[in-house]
Structures are given as C-alpha cells and as structure tokens.
Motif scaffolding. Structure first.
Motif, PDB file in Angstrom:
ATOM      1  N   GLN A 213     119.814  34.546  76.464  1.00  0.00           N
ATOM      2  CA  GLN A 213     119.275  33.460  77.289  1.00  0.00           C
ATOM      3  C   GLN A 213     117.831  33.770  77.674  1.00  0.00           C
ATOM      4  O   GLN A 213     116.968  32.914  77.607  1.00  0.00           O
ATOM      5  CB  GLN A 213     120.103  33.336  78.561  1.00  0.00           C
ATOM      6  N   GLN A 214     117.590  35.035  78.061  1.00  0.00           N
ATOM      7  CA  GLN A 214     116.218  35.423  78.451  1.00  0.00           C
ATOM      8  C   GLN A 214     115.250  35.295  77.291  1.00  0.00           C
ATOM      9  O   GLN A 214     114.051  35.089  77.472  1.00  0.00           O
ATOM     10  CB  GLN A 214     116.213  36.865  78.972  1.00  0.00           C
ATOM     11  N   LEU A 215     115.780  35.433  76.076  1.00  0.00           N
ATOM     12  CA  LEU A 215     114.917  35.296  74.893  1.00  0.00           C
ATOM     13  C   LEU A 215     114.805  33.831  74.465  1.00  0.00           C
ATOM     14  O   LEU A 215     114.286  33.525  73.396  1.00  0.00           O
ATOM     15  CB  LEU A 215     115.472  36.141  73.735  1.00  0.00           C
ATOM     16  N   ASN A 216     115.308  32.924  75.321  1.00  0.00           N
ATOM     17  CA  ASN A 216     115.232  31.482  75.070  1.00  0.00           C
ATOM     18  C   ASN A 216     115.984  31.084  73.784  1.00  0.00           C
ATOM     19  O   ASN A 216     115.472  30.370  72.939  1.00  0.00           O
ATOM     20  CB  ASN A 216     113.764  31.036  74.998  1.00  0.00           C
ATOM     21  N   ILE A 217     117.188  31.596  73.702  1.00  0.00           N
ATOM     22  CA  ILE A 217     117.996  31.347  72.501  1.00  0.00           C
ATOM     23  C   ILE A 217     119.272  30.600  72.882  1.00  0.00           C
ATOM     24  O   ILE A 217     119.925  30.938  73.871  1.00  0.00           O
ATOM     25  CB  ILE A 217     118.347  32.698  71.825  1.00  0.00           C
ATOM     26  N   LYS A 218     119.592  29.589  72.125  1.00  0.00           N
ATOM     27  CA  LYS A 218     120.859  28.885  72.339  1.00  0.00           C
ATOM     28  C   LYS A 218     121.976  29.685  71.674  1.00  0.00           C
ATOM     29  O   LYS A 218     121.790  30.215  70.585  1.00  0.00           O
ATOM     30  CB  LYS A 218     120.771  27.477  71.730  1.00  0.00           C
ATOM     31  N   VAL A 219     123.101  29.785  72.352  1.00  0.00           N
ATOM     32  CA  VAL A 219     124.201  30.604  71.823  1.00  0.00           C
ATOM     33  C   VAL A 219     125.439  29.738  71.606  1.00  0.00           C
ATOM     34  O   VAL A 219     125.783  28.918  72.449  1.00  0.00           O
ATOM     35  CB  VAL A 219     124.551  31.744  72.812  1.00  0.00           C
ATOM     36  N   ILE A 220     126.081  29.928  70.471  1.00  0.00           N
ATOM     37  CA  ILE A 220     127.374  29.269  70.244  1.00  0.00           C
ATOM     38  C   ILE A 220     128.412  30.380  70.020  1.00  0.00           C
ATOM     39  O   ILE A 220     128.216  31.268  69.188  1.00  0.00           O
ATOM     40  CB  ILE A 220     127.342  28.346  69.003  1.00  0.00           C
ATOM     41  N   THR A 221     129.496  30.319  70.776  1.00  0.00           N
ATOM     42  CA  THR A 221     130.578  31.300  70.604  1.00  0.00           C
ATOM     43  C   THR A 221     131.808  30.585  70.053  1.00  0.00           C
ATOM     44  O   THR A 221     131.878  29.363  70.085  1.00  0.00           O
ATOM     45  CB  THR A 221     130.919  31.958  71.960  1.00  0.00           C
ATOM     46  N   PHE A 222     132.799  31.343  69.591  1.00  0.00           N
ATOM     47  CA  PHE A 222     133.951  30.698  68.944  1.00  0.00           C
ATOM     48  C   PHE A 222     134.714  29.798  69.899  1.00  0.00           C
ATOM     49  O   PHE A 222     135.231  28.756  69.520  1.00  0.00           O
ATOM     50  CB  PHE A 222     134.885  31.749  68.316  1.00  0.00           C
ATOM     51  N   ASP A 223     134.761  30.190  71.183  1.00  0.00           N
ATOM     52  CA  ASP A 223     135.545  29.405  72.134  1.00  0.00           C
ATOM     53  C   ASP A 223     134.837  28.118  72.546  1.00  0.00           C
ATOM     54  O   ASP A 223     135.399  27.306  73.275  1.00  0.00           O
ATOM     55  CB  ASP A 223     135.920  30.255  73.359  1.00  0.00           C
ATOM     56  N   MET A 224     133.602  27.928  72.090  1.00  0.00           N
ATOM     57  CA  MET A 224     132.898  26.668  72.359  1.00  0.00           C
ATOM     58  C   MET A 224     133.196  25.637  71.279  1.00  0.00           C
ATOM     59  O   MET A 224     132.826  24.476  71.407  1.00  0.00           O
ATOM     60  CB  MET A 224     131.381  26.901  72.395  1.00  0.00           C
ATOM     61  N   LEU A 225     133.807  26.083  70.189  1.00  0.00           N
ATOM     62  CA  LEU A 225     134.039  25.171  69.054  1.00  0.00           C
ATOM     63  C   LEU A 225     135.410  24.507  69.148  1.00  0.00           C
ATOM     64  O   LEU A 225     136.370  25.134  69.604  1.00  0.00           O
ATOM     65  CB  LEU A 225     133.957  25.948  67.737  1.00  0.00           C
ATOM     66  N   PRO A 226     135.518  23.252  68.712  1.00  0.00           N
ATOM     67  CA  PRO A 226     136.837  22.613  68.697  1.00  0.00           C
ATOM     68  C   PRO A 226     137.768  23.350  67.731  1.00  0.00           C
ATOM     69  O   PRO A 226     137.314  23.850  66.692  1.00  0.00           O
ATOM     70  CB  PRO A 226     136.556  21.193  68.181  1.00  0.00           C
ATOM     71  N   GLU A 227     139.044  23.388  68.052  1.00  0.00           N
ATOM     72  CA  GLU A 227     140.015  24.150  67.244  1.00  0.00           C
ATOM     73  C   GLU A 227     140.001  23.717  65.772  1.00  0.00           C
ATOM     74  O   GLU A 227     140.073  24.546  64.872  1.00  0.00           O
ATOM     75  CB  GLU A 227     141.441  24.001  67.791  1.00  0.00           C
ATOM     76  N   ASN A 228     139.905  22.387  65.534  1.00  0.00           N
ATOM     77  CA  ASN A 228     140.000  21.933  64.132  1.00  0.00           C
ATOM     78  C   ASN A 228     138.826  22.442  63.280  1.00  0.00           C
ATOM     79  O   ASN A 228     138.978  22.698  62.094  1.00  0.00           O
ATOM     80  CB  ASN A 228     140.154  20.406  64.055  1.00  0.00           C
ATOM     81  N   GLU A 229     137.667  22.631  63.909  1.00  0.00           N
ATOM     82  CA  GLU A 229     136.515  23.144  63.147  1.00  0.00           C
ATOM     83  C   GLU A 229     136.706  24.622  62.795  1.00  0.00           C
ATOM     84  O   GLU A 229     136.218  25.101  61.785  1.00  0.00           O
ATOM     85  CB  GLU A 229     135.223  22.937  63.938  1.00  0.00           C
ATOM     86  N   ILE A 230     137.409  25.326  63.652  1.00  0.00           N
ATOM     87  CA  ILE A 230     137.680  26.743  63.386  1.00  0.00           C
ATOM     88  C   ILE A 230     138.766  26.869  62.317  1.00  0.00           C
ATOM     89  O   ILE A 230     138.711  27.731  61.450  1.00  0.00           O
ATOM     90  CB  ILE A 230     138.150  27.443  64.686  1.00  0.00           C
ATOM     91  N   GLU A 231     139.747  25.958  62.412  1.00  0.00           N
ATOM     92  CA  GLU A 231     140.900  26.069  61.498  1.00  0.00           C
ATOM     93  C   GLU A 231     140.570  25.630  60.070  1.00  0.00           C
ATOM     94  O   GLU A 231     141.124  26.155  59.103  1.00  0.00           O
ATOM     95  CB  GLU A 231     142.059  25.217  62.024  1.00  0.00           C
ATOM     96  N   ARG A 232     139.645  24.664  59.937  1.00  0.00           N
ATOM     97  CA  ARG A 232     139.377  24.094  58.603  1.00  0.00           C
ATOM     98  C   ARG A 232     139.024  25.171  57.561  1.00  0.00           C
ATOM     99  O   ARG A 232     139.663  25.237  56.506  1.00  0.00           O
ATOM    100  CB  ARG A 232     138.273  23.027  58.702  1.00  0.00           C
ATOM    101  N   PRO A 233     138.027  26.036  57.821  1.00  0.00           N
ATOM    102  CA  PRO A 233     137.704  27.036  56.783  1.00  0.00           C
ATOM    103  C   PRO A 233     138.833  28.011  56.514  1.00  0.00           C
ATOM    104  O   PRO A 233     138.959  28.530  55.401  1.00  0.00           O
ATOM    105  CB  PRO A 233     136.487  27.777  57.358  1.00  0.00           C
ATOM    106  N   ILE A 234     139.680  28.239  57.504  1.00  0.00           N
ATOM    107  CA  ILE A 234     140.809  29.163  57.300  1.00  0.00           C
ATOM    108  C   ILE A 234     141.830  28.524  56.356  1.00  0.00           C
ATOM    109  O   ILE A 234     142.386  29.179  55.470  1.00  0.00           O
ATOM    110  CB  ILE A 234     141.458  29.529  58.659  1.00  0.00           C
ATOM    111  N   LYS A 235     142.056  27.206  56.556  1.00  0.00           N
ATOM    112  CA  LYS A 235     143.029  26.503  55.693  1.00  0.00           C
ATOM    113  C   LYS A 235     142.562  26.490  54.239  1.00  0.00           C
ATOM    114  O   LYS A 235     143.372  26.409  53.319  1.00  0.00           O
ATOM    115  CB  LYS A 235     143.211  25.068  56.195  1.00  0.00           C
TER     116      LYS A 235
END
Ligand code: SF4
Length: 324
Positions: A213-235
């Motif tokens: 955050q201090q480096l002015n960077i946007k962060v995306i973590t796995f728990d911010m993503l909808p479940e279906n987007e996480i599951e699709r590549p696994i399927k």
C-alpha cells in the motif's frame, strides 16, 4: 464460560463465524494477541523443528491461551470443505497434536468440520459443542444462524475489495462500512497469493499488505475473488490438487495470470510447506507462458524484514519501470 481461540491459521477466515456463534450462546471469546516474537518462540520451543512456520505459530498461540483462565480452547479438526478434497494433513492432525502435547486435553474442544463448500455453518459441525457448553440443539441452531450471517457478510466484503482487516472489522461491527473506503491503489496491481494465515499475520508476513500500500500498489488476494473465478481454471486441469486451500491459491493464481488483471504476482509461501512447492512450480510455468512477472517470497521464523522489503521493492520497481 470463557473460550479461547488462537489467532492463527483459519482464525483469519472463520473468526467472524466462530466469535458470533459463541457470543450468541453467552460464551465469552478470548483470542490470543497478534503474533509476536514471544509467541513465535513459544511455538518454536514446543514443536518439531522441520514443521512449517504457521503450525509453529499456531502452537505459540495455543500455549499462550493455555496460560489463561479459560474453560476451553477451540481447535476444530478441519477435514474438508469440498467434495473429495481435504485440508492439508497438518490441519487435520492439529487436535491430535495438541492432545498429545498438553496435560489436560479435556480443555480442548475439537469437533470435526466437514462441509460441501466454504460455508461450514452446518448443524452437524457445531452440535457436538452443545454438551460441553450446556446448550440445547435449538440454541445451537439459533446461534449458528447469526454466525453464518456475519461470516457471509465478511466474505462479501472481501469480494467487494475490502482489505482483510477492514472486512473483519466491519463484519464484527467495530466500524461502519460507510466510514471505510475501499483501497484503490495506484500505479500497478499485484496478485498476492498466499494462505490467509501467512499474508494476514502481520508478524510473519512483515506487514506485506501495508508495504505494498505504501508503494502505491493495488493488491488482489485469493479471498477477494469470486469462488467461480477461482474454480474455473482448476476444473480445466486433468487433475486438481488434493488440498482445498492449495487449490484455491492455484486457481486464483492461474486466473490472475490468464486474465491479465495484474502486472505481477507474488507467491507468499512458508518454508516447509509441501503443497506450496508444487503450486510454486506451476506458477513459474504460468509466468513463462504469460510473461507476467512472478516472485516467490519464502518466509520462516528467521526471515528478516529488510530482506523482504528489498525484494518487494525491487520486484515492484522493475514492474513499474517496465510499464512506462
Ligand atoms: S498448507 Fe502448507 S503452510 Fe499450510 S499448514 Fe499445510 S504445510 Fe503448513
């Protein structure tokens, strides 16, 4: 009655559910404080040396709570939250680990948790607590309803883009949603892929969220993503991994690599984590295919903050320069 919940492992995912459940039943919830060197040392002293650092930290929190005046400490056996997938064996064996290392195992509440998805608020998972807590089935059901609502709210806030601590504070009613803007970040976006207990434990991750955050960077973590987007590549894989949370990280990473949503990916992994060694290799291959920069940050009880700061800065600087 007082129940202790160690501030480690799935505390970072299920605490709003657990806290609401116990408090609705009139039980006081006591958590250990955020991890400190003292807590880590307590865990390191009481654990075999080659186990992963999150388990050492868990034991540190557990021993901290053992010294408090508590009726019980809650250590559920996390078995499965997905059909034919399981938690890492270290999770499943946790209640046994504590049972064999303490003198009074009766003090530990260790119901098994089995569910079809992340929502573990099922009667069969919590009914075993009725007897030790002196509650009826009806009371357990009612408390569970409230707990489930709070947890779903927490998860929704994460998916809306709130950082973990903010989502937790809103869901626990400590702060109003309107008073907490979602952090937007600036120049570049980084996918920060790691287990909740590694990236949200500020001691072990050395405040990596705040540093980004201090480096002015946007962060995306796995728990911010909808479940279906996480599951699709696994399927789409011939065979998924055997371990639920490892699959979540893998799915989130693959999704971010392929959807071009991030400028780089950092995989935060604990030294000694078997599942992560496999995921890390797969991320390296995704990085080669997509040309999206990738870095592994391996943490253990000896990792120095300067080392982490230098690596994060060098990685993000390189991406920023590439972008201009
Ligand atoms: S998944 Fe890895 S870091 Fe987590 S408990 Fe298992 S071995 Fe440790």
């Amino acid at each position: 009655m007082k129940i202790g919940i160690p501030r480690s492992l799935l505390y970072y995912y299920y605490y709003p559910l657990w806290k609401n459940f116990f408090e609705e039943l009139g039980v006081d919830v006591v958590t250990s404080p955020p991890t400190t060197k003292k807590i880590l040392d307590l865990g390191v002293r009481n654990m075999v040396s080659d186990i992963c650092v999150p388990i050492k930290i868990f034991m540190g929190h557990f021993y901290y709570l053992m010294e408090k005046e508590l009726d019980y400490i809650y250590v559920p056996r996390m078995v499965s939250i997905e059909k034919r997938k399981f938690f890492c064996p270290k999770f499943m064996g946790l209640p046994d680990l504590v049972r064999h290392t303490i003198e009074n195992p009766k003090k530990v509440l260790r119901p098994s948790i089995v569910a079809k998805d992340d929502n573990i608020a099922l009667l069969e998972n919590f009914l075993p607590l009725a007897e030790p807590l002196g509650k009826t089935k009806g009371e357990i059901k009612k408390a569970l309803k409230k707990a489930e609502t709070a947890w779903l709210h927490f998860r929704q806030l994460s998916k809306e883009g709130y950082f973990h601590q903010d989502a937790m504070n809103i869901a626990l009613g400590k702060v109003q949603k309107e008073n907490l803007p979602i952090y937007q970040g600036g120049e570049i976006t980084i996918g920060l892929i790691g287990y909740v207990y590694n990236i949200y434990d500020d001691y072990i991750s050395m405040n990596i969220m705040e540093k980004l955050q201090q480096l002015n960077i946007k962060v995306i973590t796995f728990d911010m993503l909808p479940e279906n987007e996480i599951e699709r590549p696994i399927k789409q894989m011939d065979k998924a991994l055997f371990w639920t949370f490892s699959n979540k990280l893998l799915g989130a990473g693959k999704h971010l690599f392929r959807k071009n949503q991030v400028d780089g990916i950092i995989h935060v992994t604990a030294f000694g984590c078997g599942p992560d060694s496999m995921i890390g290799k797969m991320f390296e291959l995704e990085s080669q295919d997509t040309q999206i920069p990738f870095m592994t940050l391996r943490i253990d009880e000896h990792t120095g903050e300067n080392h982490l700061q230098t690596r994060v800065e060098a990685f993000t600087d390189m991406i920023k320069r590439k972008k201009v």
